[in-house]
Design a protein around this motif. Structure first.
Motif, PDB file in Angstrom:
ATOM      1  N   TRP A 176       0.807  -1.333   0.174  1.00 35.64           N
ATOM      2  CA  TRP A 176       0.033   0.027   0.055  1.00 35.64           C
ATOM      3  C   TRP A 176       0.774   1.277  -0.038  1.00 35.64           C
ATOM      4  CZ3 TRP A 176      -5.006   0.425  -0.826  1.00 35.64           C
ATOM      5  CH2 TRP A 176      -5.700  -0.773  -0.732  1.00 35.64           C
ATOM      6  N   TYR A 177       0.402   1.996  -1.092  1.00 28.82           N
ATOM      7  CA  TYR A 177       1.256   3.660  -0.659  1.00 28.82           C
ATOM      8  C   TYR A 177       0.214   4.690  -0.741  1.00 28.82           C
ATOM      9  CZ  TYR A 177       5.265   1.211  -2.966  1.00 28.82           C
ATOM     10  OH  TYR A 177       6.227   0.023  -3.069  1.00 28.82           O
ATOM     11  N   LEU A 178       0.615   5.723  -0.212  1.00 29.69           N
ATOM     12  CA  LEU A 178      -0.181   6.995   0.075  1.00 29.69           C
ATOM     13  C   LEU A 178       0.416   7.948  -1.021  1.00 29.69           C
ATOM     14  CD1 LEU A 178      -2.304   8.829   1.467  1.00 29.69           C
ATOM     15  CD2 LEU A 178      -0.338   9.613   2.894  1.00 29.69           C
ATOM     16  N   PHE A 179      -0.584   8.523  -1.861  1.00 35.07           N
ATOM     17  CA  PHE A 179       0.100   9.493  -2.674  1.00 35.07           C
ATOM     18  C   PHE A 179      -0.273  10.835  -2.181  1.00 35.07           C
ATOM     19  CE2 PHE A 179      -1.228  11.810  -6.907  1.00 35.07           C
ATOM     20  CZ  PHE A 179       0.005  12.139  -6.987  1.00 35.07           C
ATOM     21  N   GLY A 180       0.473  11.756  -2.199  1.00 35.25           N
ATOM     22  CA  GLY A 180      -0.058  13.161  -1.697  1.00 35.25           C
ATOM     23  C   GLY A 180       0.943  14.029  -1.825  1.00 35.25           C
ATOM     24  N   PHE A 181       0.532  15.287  -1.528  1.00 27.43           N
ATOM     25  CA  PHE A 181       1.638  16.569  -1.468  1.00 27.43           C
ATOM     26  C   PHE A 181       2.417  16.429   0.019  1.00 27.43           C
ATOM     27  CE2 PHE A 181       3.013  20.896  -0.940  1.00 27.43           C
ATOM     28  CZ  PHE A 181       3.365  21.190  -2.594  1.00 27.43           C
ATOM     29  N   CYS A 182       3.829  16.367  -0.258  1.00 23.39           N
ATOM     30  CA  CYS A 182       4.708  16.380   0.659  1.00 23.39           C
ATOM     31  C   CYS A 182       5.013  18.030   1.170  1.00 23.39           C
ATOM     32  CB  CYS A 182       6.052  15.627   0.659  1.00 23.39           C
ATOM     33  SG  CYS A 182       6.988  15.478   2.125  1.00 23.39           S
ATOM     34  N   CYS A 183       4.443  18.412   2.259  1.00 23.79           N
ATOM     35  CA  CYS A 183       5.099  19.743   2.737  1.00 23.79           C
ATOM     36  C   CYS A 183       6.567  20.115   2.873  1.00 23.79           C
ATOM     37  CB  CYS A 183       4.132  20.305   3.662  1.00 23.79           C
ATOM     38  SG  CYS A 183       2.399  20.115   3.648  1.00 23.79           S
ATOM     39  N   LYS A 184       7.261  18.967   3.172  1.00 25.83           N
ATOM     40  CA  LYS A 184       8.602  19.008   3.720  1.00 25.83           C
ATOM     41  C   LYS A 184       9.500  19.400   2.132  1.00 25.83           C
ATOM     42  CE  LYS A 184      12.534  16.927   5.842  1.00 25.83           C
ATOM     43  NZ  LYS A 184      13.011  15.827   6.567  1.00 25.83           N
ATOM     44  N   ARG A 185       8.922  18.145   1.159  1.00 25.16           N
ATOM     45  CA  ARG A 185       9.692  18.282  -0.194  1.00 25.16           C
ATOM     46  C   ARG A 185       8.976  19.059  -1.160  1.00 25.16           C
ATOM     47  NH1 ARG A 185      14.094  16.000   1.862  1.00 25.16           N
ATOM     48  NH2 ARG A 185      13.803  13.826   1.831  1.00 25.16           N
ATOM     49  N   ASN A 186       7.886  19.919  -0.823  1.00 20.93           N
ATOM     50  CA  ASN A 186       7.365  20.971  -1.601  1.00 20.93           C
ATOM     51  C   ASN A 186       7.051  20.223  -3.005  1.00 20.93           C
ATOM     52  OD1 ASN A 186       5.953  23.235  -2.110  1.00 20.93           O
ATOM     53  ND2 ASN A 186       7.692  24.182  -3.124  1.00 20.93           N
ATOM     54  N   ASP A 187       6.482  19.094  -2.954  1.00 20.93           N
ATOM     55  CA  ASP A 187       6.204  18.119  -4.239  1.00 20.93           C
ATOM     56  C   ASP A 187       5.467  16.925  -3.736  1.00 20.93           C
ATOM     57  OD1 ASP A 187       6.306  17.470  -6.830  1.00 20.93           O
ATOM     58  OD2 ASP A 187       8.348  17.074  -7.139  1.00 20.93           O
ATOM     59  N   TYR A 188       4.813  16.353  -5.059  1.00 25.46           N
ATOM     60  CA  TYR A 188       4.306  15.073  -4.815  1.00 25.46           C
ATOM     61  C   TYR A 188       4.898  13.960  -4.451  1.00 25.46           C
ATOM     62  CZ  TYR A 188       0.399  18.217  -6.769  1.00 25.46           C
ATOM     63  OH  TYR A 188      -0.507  19.229  -6.782  1.00 25.46           O
ATOM     64  N   ARG A 189       4.497  13.092  -3.478  1.00 29.60           N
ATOM     65  CA  ARG A 189       5.190  11.853  -3.513  1.00 29.60           C
ATOM     66  C   ARG A 189       4.486  10.660  -3.023  1.00 29.60           C
ATOM     67  NH1 ARG A 189       9.256  14.447  -4.669  1.00 29.60           N
ATOM     68  NH2 ARG A 189      11.185  14.844  -3.585  1.00 29.60           N
ATOM     69  N   LEU A 190       5.095   9.367  -3.217  1.00 28.44           N
ATOM     70  CA  LEU A 190       4.303   8.368  -2.883  1.00 28.44           C
ATOM     71  C   LEU A 190       4.959   7.662  -1.543  1.00 28.44           C
ATOM     72  CD1 LEU A 190       3.883   6.066  -5.979  1.00 28.44           C
ATOM     73  CD2 LEU A 190       2.242   7.033  -4.472  1.00 28.44           C
ATOM     74  N   PHE A 191       4.531   7.527  -0.584  1.00 27.56           N
ATOM     75  CA  PHE A 191       4.778   6.964   0.746  1.00 27.56           C
ATOM     76  C   PHE A 191       4.119   5.616   1.078  1.00 27.56           C
ATOM     77  CE2 PHE A 191       4.369  11.627   1.455  1.00 27.56           C
ATOM     78  CZ  PHE A 191       5.709  11.674   1.714  1.00 27.56           C
ATOM     79  N   ARG A 192       5.231   4.787   1.287  1.00 31.63           N
ATOM     80  CA  ARG A 192       4.847   3.360   1.500  1.00 31.63           C
ATOM     81  C   ARG A 192       4.298   3.237   2.949  1.00 31.63           C
ATOM     82  NH1 ARG A 192       8.324  -2.055  -0.172  1.00 31.63           N
ATOM     83  NH2 ARG A 192       7.125  -3.503   0.638  1.00 31.63           N
ATOM     84  N   VAL A 193       3.030   2.700   3.014  1.00 33.65           N
ATOM     85  CA  VAL A 193       2.292   2.660   4.354  1.00 33.65           C
ATOM     86  C   VAL A 193       2.804   2.089   5.433  1.00 33.65           C
ATOM     87  CG1 VAL A 193       0.140   2.315   5.373  1.00 33.65           C
ATOM     88  CG2 VAL A 193       0.065   3.227   2.963  1.00 33.65           C
ATOM     89  N   SER A 194       3.549   0.966   5.093  1.00 32.98           N
ATOM     90  CA  SER A 194       4.252   0.009   6.055  1.00 32.98           C
ATOM     91  C   SER A 194       5.383   0.858   6.694  1.00 32.98           C
ATOM     92  CB  SER A 194       4.656  -1.397   5.596  1.00 32.98           C
ATOM     93  OG  SER A 194       5.639  -0.930   4.523  1.00 32.98           O
ATOM     94  N   ARG A 195       5.619   1.977   6.214  1.00 29.46           N
ATOM     95  CA  ARG A 195       6.979   2.683   6.843  1.00 29.46           C
ATOM     96  C   ARG A 195       6.512   3.907   7.414  1.00 29.46           C
ATOM     97  NH1 ARG A 195      10.945   2.209   1.469  1.00 29.46           N
ATOM     98  NH2 ARG A 195      11.356   0.066   1.571  1.00 29.46           N
ATOM     99  N   MET A 196       5.295   4.140   7.583  1.00 29.21           N
ATOM    100  CA  MET A 196       4.748   5.129   8.344  1.00 29.21           C
ATOM    101  C   MET A 196       4.482   4.863   9.733  1.00 29.21           C
ATOM    102  SD  MET A 196       2.055   6.415   5.164  1.00 29.21           S
ATOM    103  CE  MET A 196       1.538   7.914   6.140  1.00 29.21           C
ATOM    104  N   ARG A 197       4.933   5.674  10.612  1.00 27.23           N
ATOM    105  CA  ARG A 197       4.769   5.623  12.239  1.00 27.23           C
ATOM    106  C   ARG A 197       4.057   7.107  12.785  1.00 27.23           C
ATOM    107  NH1 ARG A 197       5.635   1.334  10.352  1.00 27.23           N
ATOM    108  NH2 ARG A 197       6.852  -0.372  11.165  1.00 27.23           N
ATOM    109  N   SER A 198       3.680   6.719  13.717  1.00 24.03           N
ATOM    110  CA  SER A 198       3.144   8.013  14.508  1.00 24.03           C
ATOM    111  C   SER A 198       2.071   8.848  13.750  1.00 24.03           C
ATOM    112  CB  SER A 198       4.305   8.756  15.341  1.00 24.03           C
ATOM    113  OG  SER A 198       4.996   7.982  16.112  1.00 24.03           O
ATOM    114  N   LEU A 199       1.376   8.225  13.123  1.00 23.90           N
ATOM    115  CA  LEU A 199       0.374   9.006  12.171  1.00 23.90           C
ATOM    116  C   LEU A 199      -0.695   9.661  12.803  1.00 23.90           C
ATOM    117  CD1 LEU A 199      -0.681   9.488   9.117  1.00 23.90           C
ATOM    118  CD2 LEU A 199      -2.079   7.555   9.394  1.00 23.90           C
ATOM    119  N   LYS A 200      -0.709  10.864  12.743  1.00 22.51           N
ATOM    120  CA  LYS A 200      -1.724  11.908  13.289  1.00 22.51           C
ATOM    121  C   LYS A 200      -2.675  12.611  12.222  1.00 22.51           C
ATOM    122  CE  LYS A 200       0.575  11.779  17.710  1.00 22.51           C
ATOM    123  NZ  LYS A 200       1.308  12.794  18.714  1.00 22.51           N
ATOM    124  N   LEU A 201      -3.779  13.074  12.416  1.00 20.19           N
ATOM    125  CA  LEU A 201      -4.446  13.903  11.890  1.00 20.19           C
ATOM    126  C   LEU A 201      -4.289  15.297  12.480  1.00 20.19           C
ATOM    127  CD1 LEU A 201      -8.054  12.530  11.462  1.00 20.19           C
ATOM    128  CD2 LEU A 201      -6.315  12.562   9.551  1.00 20.19           C
TER     129      LEU A 201
END
Length: 308
Positions: A176-201
């Motif tokens: 699974w991947y999350l596609f979204g706009f990364c504010c740190k990179r100021n660009d669109y990115r794909l993030f692998r969900v299994s590598r995401m930790r401490s996720l918060k809204l």
């Protein structure tokens, strides 16, 4: 001809339900008939009890009354099956909450076979409840356009905090991947969900992102550089070769499978090649073969050292 006419009437109805209103020339162009034919179709629909009307004036056009709800009598058996197949597939993926909708529609349309497929995307050894919570937060963030923050581990084990504006979830190559706009990179990115930790809204909402600019998804951050790679496998490894590589990349002869593909030089590639053991030959690039040899030697020395 009658069936074709009825099909066009339903298409006009669905178009009006989606768009709210349309002009006769617009409908004539879309369905490739004359304006006169469109007006005849509107008369037929009106005579059948569908509340459709033509309004004059600058903001006029062909419309449906605001409180119109499509009747189940307007749906064919095939239409109903298509609706159930779609909802059953979503429900089977286990990251949705469409079970209640399925039950209600099952009662409405008198359908009882609503659990014909089951899919489990959770990983072996993973906490299923924890993964469901992650996907629930991701779904909320996508649908409500709500920024999220999380810690992200790249393929080198480096961790960084990210703030992201999620657009969609993508399932590709068993991950699974999350596609979204990364504010740190100021660009669109794909993030692998299994590598995401401490996720918060977060409390930050963002505007809808136009889909016209999102037709081509970027590669994940650790897959941006691709290398031309040639590999060879014995015939008894065919089942695994077909699992991993596309048909276009595979050449089979009487002795072996030859794979020529553009692949990322990342941990996925190294782990995949090492998993074949002696059942893979790296033809090119030579630097990739040298990297695999070095990793094998390090692993061998490590285990020899552990024995002593």
């Amino acid at each position: 001809m009658k069936r074709l006419h009825e099909s066009r009437l339903f298409k006009i109805l669905y178009y009006l339900l989606e768009k709210g209103q349309a002009t006769a020339p617009e409908l004539a162009s879309k369905f490739e008939v004359s304006v006169r034919t469109i007006y005849r179709d509107i008369d037929v629909m009106s005579s059948a009890g569908i509340p459709v009307y033509a309004a004059a004036g600058r903001d006029g056009g062909i419309k449906l009354y605001d409180d119109f709800i499509i009747s189940k009598a307007l749906l064919s058996e095939s239409d109903i099956q298509d609706i159930f197949i779609g909802l059953q597939s979503l429900s089977a993926a286990q990251y949705s909450d469409h079970e209640g909708t399925l039950e209600k529609l099952g009662a409405l349309f008198k359908k009882t076979n609503t659990d014909w497929i089951e899919i489990d995307f959770s990983r072996w050894g993973a906490c299923v409840q924890k993964e469901h919570e992650i996907f629930s937060l991701l779904k909320i963030s996508v649908l409500k356009r709500q920024e999220i923050v999380f810690c992200y581990y790249n393929s080198r084990g480096e961790v960084s905090e990210r703030r992201c504006r999620p657009i969609k979830l993508l399932y590709k190559d068993r991950s699974w991947y999350l596609f979204g706009f990364c504010c740190k990179r100021n660009d669109y990115r794909l993030f692998r969900v299994s590598r995401m930790r401490s996720l918060k809204l977060t409390e930050v909402m963002f505007d809808e992102i136009p889909h016209d600019n999102l037709n081509i998804l970027p590669l994940p951050e650790d897959m941006e550089v691709l290398n031309e790679i040639e590999l060879r496998f014995p015939l008894d490894m065919g089942h695994r070769v077909l699992d991993i590589f596309s048909e276009e990349a595979i050449i089979q002869n009487d002795q072996q499978f030859i794979v020529k593909a553009s692949l990322p030089r990342n941990e996925w590639l190294y782990e995949m090649l090492l998993s074949f053991g002696e059942n893979v030959e790296i033809v090119r690039p030579i630097s990739l073969k040298e990297e695999i040899i070095e990793r094998c030697e390090k692993a061998l020395n490590h285990h020899k050292g552990a024995e002593s």
